[in-house]
Design an enzyme around this catalytic site. Structure first.
Site: not given
Ligand code: NAP
Length: 314
Positions: A132, A135-136
Site C-alpha cells: 500500500c 499507507c507507507d
C-alpha cells in the site's frame, strides 16, 4: 428477525448495492469486517470515476457513498461473516456474534493483494515490504524504492511514490506493461522512474531492514542485486472467496460466476464488484454491479416471497 437484503462487504460494490436496496425500501444491512470502503480507500486518487474531474481520494469517495447509503437507512455492522447457509428460500449469515436471516444475499467480498512468495517477503512485511503506497509511501522520503508488477496498480502507485522517493524502480517480468496507456506514458515521462524489464525478484535481502533485492533477468539469465530501502508489491489480486467455496460456481482463479443480473448459481444470491468473474475491475464497474445486484434482489424477493406470502394467506 429476517432482513430483506444482507450485503457482505462495503467496497464500492457493497455501498452501491446498499444505496439501491435501501432506497428501494428494502430492509438492508451491510456487514464489514475491516474498513468501510474496501481496497479503494487506500488509493490516493481516483481519476476515472465520473463526476470528479479533479479526481477524488478513494477514502473520500467511499465515505460519501457510505453517507448516501445511511441516508436511505442502510445499516452498517462491524462484523465478519463467517458462514453462509440456506434454509429453503431463506439465507443464513453467521458472524461470530450473531446469526442473521435474509431473503436475498449480495456478496461483495472483493479481493486482496497477491503475495510474491519469495524469501524475505514475509519477514520484511511492515519493515520495508508493503502492499500500500498510500499507507507507507511517506516513510520513503528521499529514499530508493522498487515497485514490482506491470499492471495499473504498479504503475499508478509507482508514479505516486515519486512524490516521496528520490528514485523508483519498476520491476516487471516482461518487456511490455499491462497498465493503461495513459499511466504508461506518465511513468515513461517521469524522470524519477526507471524500469527494469524482463526481470523477477528472487529474494529480498536485509538484516534489520531491507537492503537489496536479488533480481533474475529472464532474457540474459543473469542475477543482479539492487540496493533499495523499500519494496511495494503489486502483482495482482486474489478473490476473498473463503465463505463461498463449494457452494457457489467459481472460475479457475476463484472469482464468482454471475449472469448479467449479478445472479450466482444460487437463487436469491448475487455477487458484485471485484469478487465477480469480469473483464474490468474499476470503481465504476463495481458500483454498476452493486446497483444491478440490488435491483435484481428486489425483483427476486417480489417474485418469490410475495408469491409465497400470498399462497400462505390463501
Ligand atoms: P493486474 O492487472 O493483474 O496486474 C498484475 C501485474 O503483476 C501484471 O503486470 C503481472 O505481470 C504481474 N505479476 C503477476 N504475478 C507476478 C509474479 N509472480 N511476479 C512478478 N510479476 C507478477 O493487477 P493490478 O495492477 O493489481 O490491478 C488489479 C485490477 O484493478 C485490474 O483489473 C486493474 O485494471 C484494476 N486497477 C485499475 C486502476 C485504475 O483504473 N486507475 C488502478 C489500479 C487497479 P504480466 O503483465 O506479465 O501478467
Amino acid at each position: 428477525m429476517q432482513y430483506d437484503v444482507i450485503i457482505i462487504g462495503s467496497g464500492p460494490a457493497g455501498l452501491a448495492a446498499g444505496i439501491y436496496a435501501a432506497r428501494g425500501g428494502l430492509n438492508t444491512i451491510i456487514l464489514e469486517r475491516a474498513i468501510i470502503g474496501g481496497q479503494i480507500t487506500s488509493a490516493h486518487q481516483v481519476e476515472n470515476y465520473p463526476g470528479f474531474p479533479d479526481a477524488i481520494e478513494g477514502f473520500e469517495l467511499t465515505e460519501r457513498m457510505r453517507q448516501q447509503a445511511e441516508r436511505f437507512q442502510a445499516k452498517f455492522l462491524d462484523e465478519e461473516a463467517t458462514a453462509i447457509g440456506m434454509e429453503g428460500l431463506c439465507k443464513i449469515v453467521e458472524t461470530r456474534e450473531h446469526k442473521y436471516r435474509t431473503k436475498a444475499l449480495i456478496l461483495c467480498t472483493g479481493a486482496y493483494p497477491r503475495r510474491l512468495n519469495v524469501p524475505g517477503e514475509q519477514r520484511f512485511t511492515g519493515r520495508g515490504v508493503s502492499y500500500c503506497a498510500t499507507c507507507d509511501g511517506a516513510l520513503y522520503r528521499d529514499k530508493v524504492v522498487a515497485v514490482i508488477g506491470g499492471g495499473d496498480s504498479a504503475v499508478e502507485e509507482g508514479i505516486y511514490l515519486t512524490h516521496f522517493a528520490r528514485k523508483v524502480y519498476i520491476i516487471h517480468r516482461r518487456d511490455e506493461l499491462r497498465a493503461q496507456k495513459i499511466l504508461q506514458e506518465r511513468a515513461f515521462q517521469n524522470p524519477k522512474i526507471e524500469f527494469i524489464w524482463n526481470s523477477v525478484v528472487q529474494e529480498i535481502h536485509g538484516s534489520d531492514k531491507i537492503e537489496k533485492l536479488e533480481i533474475f533477468n529472464r532474457v540474459t539469465q543473469e542475477i543482479s542485486f539492487l540496493p533499495v530501502d523499500g519494496v511495494f508489491i503489486y502483482v495482482g489480486i486474489l478473490p476473498n472467496n473463503k465463505l463461498l467455496e463449494s457452494r457457489i460456481n467459481l472460475d479457475e482463479a476463484g472469482f464468482v460466476y454471475t449472469d448479467e443480473f449479478m445472479h450466482t448459481n444460487i437463487p436469491g444470491v448475487y455477487a458484485a464488484g471485484d469478487i465477480r468473474h469480469k473483464v474490468l475491475r474499476q470503481v465504476v464497474t463495481a458500483t454498476s454491479d452493486g446497483a444491478i445486484a440490488a435491483f435484481s434482489a428486489e425483483k427476486w424477493i417480489r417474485d418469490n416471497y410475495e408469491a409465497l406470502e400470498k399462497t400462505e394467506q390463501n
